[in-house]
Design a protein around this motif. Structure first.
Motif, PDB file in Angstrom:
ATOM      1  N   ARG A   1      40.070  46.420  37.542  1.00 40.59           N
ATOM      2  CA  ARG A   1      41.005  47.529  37.388  1.00 40.59           C
ATOM      3  C   ARG A   1      42.191  47.507  38.337  1.00 40.59           C
ATOM      4  N   GLY A   2      42.389  46.424  39.064  1.00 37.22           N
ATOM      5  CA  GLY A   2      43.631  46.329  39.830  1.00 37.22           C
ATOM      6  C   GLY A   2      43.463  46.565  41.305  1.00 37.22           C
ATOM      7  N   PHE A   3      44.553  46.339  42.019  1.00 37.31           N
ATOM      8  CA  PHE A   3      44.556  46.385  43.477  1.00 37.31           C
ATOM      9  C   PHE A   3      44.796  47.796  43.963  1.00 37.31           C
TER      10      PHE A   3
ATOM     11  N   GLY B   1      40.450  47.279  47.950  1.00 34.49           N
ATOM     12  CA  GLY B   1      40.280  46.076  47.144  1.00 34.49           C
ATOM     13  C   GLY B   1      40.305  46.367  45.660  1.00 34.49           C
ATOM     14  N   PHE B   2      39.609  45.532  44.888  1.00 37.62           N
ATOM     15  CA  PHE B   2      39.595  45.650  43.440  1.00 37.62           C
ATOM     16  C   PHE B   2      38.349  46.414  42.999  1.00 37.62           C
ATOM     17  N   PRO B   3      38.511  47.497  42.237  1.00 40.57           N
ATOM     18  CA  PRO B   3      37.324  48.154  41.683  1.00 40.57           C
ATOM     19  C   PRO B   3      36.737  47.287  40.567  1.00 40.57           C
ATOM     20  N   VAL B   4      35.722  46.523  40.876  1.00 40.46           N
ATOM     21  CA  VAL B   4      35.120  45.625  39.900  1.00 40.46           C
ATOM     22  C   VAL B   4      34.015  46.387  39.177  1.00 40.46           C
ATOM     23  N   GLY B   5      34.114  46.487  37.874  1.00 39.25           N
ATOM     24  CA  GLY B   5      33.173  47.278  37.093  1.00 39.25           C
ATOM     25  C   GLY B   5      31.782  46.687  37.057  1.00 39.25           C
TER      26      GLY B   5
ATOM     27  N   ALA C   1      27.078  37.690  37.478  1.00 42.16           N
ATOM     28  CA  ALA C   1      25.829  37.365  38.165  1.00 42.16           C
ATOM     29  C   ALA C   1      24.842  36.614  37.290  1.00 42.16           C
ATOM     30  N   ARG C   2      25.030  36.629  35.967  1.00 40.53           N
ATOM     31  CA  ARG C   2      23.999  36.073  35.080  1.00 40.53           C
ATOM     32  C   ARG C   2      24.514  35.066  34.060  1.00 40.53           C
ATOM     33  N   ALA C   3      25.803  34.965  33.872  1.00 41.14           N
ATOM     34  CA  ALA C   3      26.341  34.116  32.804  1.00 41.14           C
ATOM     35  C   ALA C   3      26.057  32.639  33.072  1.00 41.14           C
ATOM     36  N   PRO C   4      25.759  31.867  32.012  1.00 42.85           N
ATOM     37  CA  PRO C   4      25.500  30.435  32.176  1.00 42.85           C
ATOM     38  C   PRO C   4      26.768  29.597  32.273  1.00 42.85           C
ATOM     39  N   CYS C   5      27.937  30.215  32.128  1.00 43.90           N
ATOM     40  CA  CYS C   5      29.206  29.486  32.232  1.00 43.90           C
ATOM     41  C   CYS C   5      30.042  30.107  33.348  1.00 43.90           C
ATOM     42  N   PRO C   6      31.103  29.432  33.796  1.00 49.51           N
ATOM     43  CA  PRO C   6      31.992  30.046  34.784  1.00 49.51           C
ATOM     44  C   PRO C   6      32.602  31.343  34.249  1.00 49.51           C
ATOM     45  N   VAL C   7      32.631  32.352  35.098  1.00 44.82           N
ATOM     46  CA  VAL C   7      33.228  33.644  34.760  1.00 44.82           C
ATOM     47  C   VAL C   7      34.409  33.877  35.699  1.00 44.82           C
ATOM     48  N   VAL C   8      35.584  34.153  35.123  1.00 49.62           N
ATOM     49  CA  VAL C   8      36.778  34.413  35.923  1.00 49.62           C
ATOM     50  C   VAL C   8      37.094  35.898  35.856  1.00 49.62           C
ATOM     51  N   LEU C   9      37.156  36.546  37.018  1.00 46.38           N
ATOM     52  CA  LEU C   9      37.538  37.948  37.080  1.00 46.38           C
ATOM     53  C   LEU C   9      39.023  38.022  37.427  1.00 46.38           C
ATOM     54  N   VAL C  10      39.764  38.732  36.579  1.00 44.46           N
ATOM     55  CA  VAL C  10      41.225  38.792  36.673  1.00 44.46           C
ATOM     56  C   VAL C  10      41.633  40.241  36.912  1.00 44.46           C
ATOM     57  N   ARG C  11      42.440  40.466  37.919  1.00 42.97           N
ATOM     58  CA  ARG C  11      42.865  41.835  38.238  1.00 42.97           C
ATOM     59  C   ARG C  11      43.859  42.353  37.202  1.00 42.97           C
ATOM     60  N   SER C  12      43.858  43.650  37.014  1.00 41.93           N
ATOM     61  CA  SER C  12      44.857  44.286  36.174  1.00 41.93           C
ATOM     62  C   SER C  12      46.237  44.076  36.788  1.00 41.93           C
ATOM     63  N   GLY C  13      47.220  43.770  35.964  1.00 43.12           N
ATOM     64  CA  GLY C  13      48.573  43.531  36.463  1.00 43.12           C
ATOM     65  C   GLY C  13      48.877  42.077  36.751  1.00 43.12           C
TER      66      GLY C  13
ATOM     67  N   LEU D   1      35.017  38.941  45.314  1.00 36.24           N
ATOM     68  CA  LEU D   1      35.380  39.505  44.014  1.00 36.24           C
ATOM     69  C   LEU D   1      36.123  40.824  44.167  1.00 36.24           C
ATOM     70  N   HIS D   2      35.805  41.577  45.194  1.00 40.26           N
ATOM     71  CA  HIS D   2      36.456  42.868  45.390  1.00 40.26           C
ATOM     72  C   HIS D   2      37.784  42.770  46.122  1.00 40.26           C
ATOM     73  N   HIS D   3      38.010  41.706  46.887  1.00 43.39           N
ATOM     74  CA  HIS D   3      39.173  41.696  47.770  1.00 43.39           C
ATOM     75  C   HIS D   3      40.137  40.525  47.586  1.00 43.39           C
ATOM     76  N   ALA D   4      39.778  39.506  46.820  1.00 47.29           N
ATOM     77  CA  ALA D   4      40.677  38.357  46.670  1.00 47.29           C
ATOM     78  C   ALA D   4      41.960  38.761  45.954  1.00 47.29           C
ATOM     79  N   ALA D   5      43.058  38.156  46.370  1.00 49.18           N
ATOM     80  CA  ALA D   5      44.376  38.495  45.820  1.00 49.18           C
ATOM     81  C   ALA D   5      44.745  37.655  44.609  1.00 49.18           C
ATOM     82  N   CYS D   6      43.800  36.886  44.070  1.00 50.47           N
ATOM     83  CA  CYS D   6      44.070  36.061  42.899  1.00 50.47           C
ATOM     84  C   CYS D   6      42.817  36.077  42.021  1.00 50.47           C
ATOM     85  N   PRO D   7      42.895  35.573  40.787  1.00 54.85           N
ATOM     86  CA  PRO D   7      41.692  35.478  39.958  1.00 54.85           C
ATOM     87  C   PRO D   7      40.608  34.675  40.649  1.00 54.85           C
ATOM     88  N   VAL D   8      39.354  35.072  40.450  1.00 59.44           N
ATOM     89  CA  VAL D   8      38.210  34.418  41.077  1.00 59.44           C
ATOM     90  C   VAL D   8      37.291  33.856  40.000  1.00 59.44           C
TER      91      VAL D   8
END
Length: 283
Positions: A93-95, A100-104, A112-124, A270-277
Motif C-alpha cells: 500500500r505504499g510508503f 515503512g510499507f503496510p504489507v497486507g 511465506a508459502r509460494a513455491p515460486c519467487p514473489v515480488v512485493l511492489v509498493r504502490s506508486g 519487506l516493510h522498509h525497502a525502498a524498491c521492489p523485493v
C-alpha cells in the motif's frame, strides 16, 4: 481455476486497487524483459479484471495479457497460481515514512508459502524508478539501477544466485551481491578495540573469496553480467536497506519446507525497502 501450468509466464494478483495495478504494471515490464506473457489473477467481478487487462494492454502493447478469474479465496488462489508461473507480483500500500510499507496479510502469507519467487511492489512504483536518472536521456532509455542480492554465507542457495543473475541480465544491470557479518560478541560496539583493522580486512577478504567461488558456476550462464561483491561489517537489515536505497530490485531468500516461513530479516526488509523485493524460496 485453470492457470495454464504448461505456459511459462509472469503472474500478478490484482484486486481493483491502485497498489495492485502498479504491481501488475511492474509485472508487465518484467514479462516484457523476459519475453513472457503476463497473467492477471483476480478473485472478484469480471469488470475489474477486464479494466486492469485493458489498461496494461494499452500501456504494454508488446506483452500478451491473459486474465484469469479465481473462485478460491485470495491466498489459496495465489498459491495455486504460483505453482504454475515463473514469478508472482503483488502490491503493497505504499510508503508512509518511518513506518515503512503496510504489507497486507495476503501478500505476507503468499510470500511465506509460494513455491515460486514473489515480488512485493509498493504502490506508486513507476517505470522510471527502476532506472538511473540521466540528464537529457528519456526515462525509458536510461540504464537500469543495480539489482541487489542479500546472501547468508552459512546458507547460500543456488536459486538465489540464479534469480538475481537472471534479473540483472534481463536489465543489463549490475548485480551487487551484499553479505553482512558481525563480530562474535554480544555487544557490537564494546569490543571494537579488540579486533584490528587488519583482522577485519582479512576476514572480509576471506568472505569475498567464498562468495566469488559460490557465484562462479552460476555466472557461467550469464557471462556478460557485471557483478560487484560487497562484504560489510554490520546487521543484515540495516546494511541491505542502505544498499537498496539506489537499487531497482532487492533479492532475498526464504527457506522452504513444512513449518518454514518469513524470518525477521525478511519481514523488516519487506516493510522498509525502498524498491521492489523478490522473495525466493530455496531448499
Amino acid at each position: 481455476m485453470t492457470v495454464g501450468r504448461g505456459i511459462r509466464s509472469v503472474t500478478a494478483g490484482v484486486d481493483g486497487s491502485r497498489a495492485g495495478q502498479d504491481a501488475a504494471a511492474w509485472a508487465a515490464r518484467e514479462a516484457r524483459r523476459r519475453g513472457l506473457p503476463l497473467r492477471l489473477l483476480y478473485a472478484g467481478a469480471d469488470l475489474v479484471l477486464e479494466r486492469a487487462a485493458e489498461e496494461l494492454a494499452c500501456a504494454y502493447p508488446h506483452v500478451e495479457v491473459i486474465g484469469t478469474r479465481a473462485r478460491e479465496p485470495a491466498v489459496e488462489a495465489l498459491l495455486a497460481a504460483a505453482a504454475g508461473t515463473e514469478l508472482l507480483a503483488l502490491g503493497t500500500r505504499g510508503f508512509t515514512g518511518f513506518a515503512g510499507f503496510p504489507v497486507g496479510s495476503v501478500a505476507l502469507a503468499v510470500a511465506a508459502r509460494a513455491p515460486c519467487p514473489v515480488v512485493l511492489v509498493r504502490s506508486g512504483e513507476r517505470p522510471e524508478d527502476e532506472r538511473e536518472p540521466v540528464p537529457g536521456t528519456p526515462p525509458g532509455e536510461a540504464p537500469y539501477l543495480p539489482v541487489v542480492l542479500g546472501v547468508d554465507l552459512e546458507r547460500p542457495a543456488g536459486a538465489l544466485a540464479g534469480h538475481a543473475l537472471r534479473a540483472a541480465a534481463a536489465r543489463s544491470a549490475t548485480l551487487r551481491v551484499v553479505h553482512t557479518w558481525t563480530l562474535p560478541y554480544p555487544d557490537q560496539d564494546a569490543p571494537a578495540g579488540l579486533v584490528s583493522l587488519a583482522e577485519t580486512a582479512a576476514e572480509e577478504d576471506i568472505r569475498k573469496r567464498l562468495l566469488a567461488a559460490w557465484l562462479r558456476p552460476w555466472q557461467r550462464g550469464f557471462p556478460r553480467a557485471a557483478v560487484e561483491i560487497e562484504v560489510v561489517l554490520g546487521r543484515p537489515v540495516q546494511q541491505l536497506l542502505r544498499s537498496c536505497t539506489r537499487a531497482g530490485l532487492l533479492v532475498i531468500g526464504r527457506r522452504s519446507g513444512p513449518g518454514r516461513g518469513l524470518g525477521g530479516v525478511a519481514h523488516s526488509l519487506l516493510h522498509h525497502a525502498a524498491c521492489p523485493v523478490a522473495v525466493v524460496p530455496h531448499g
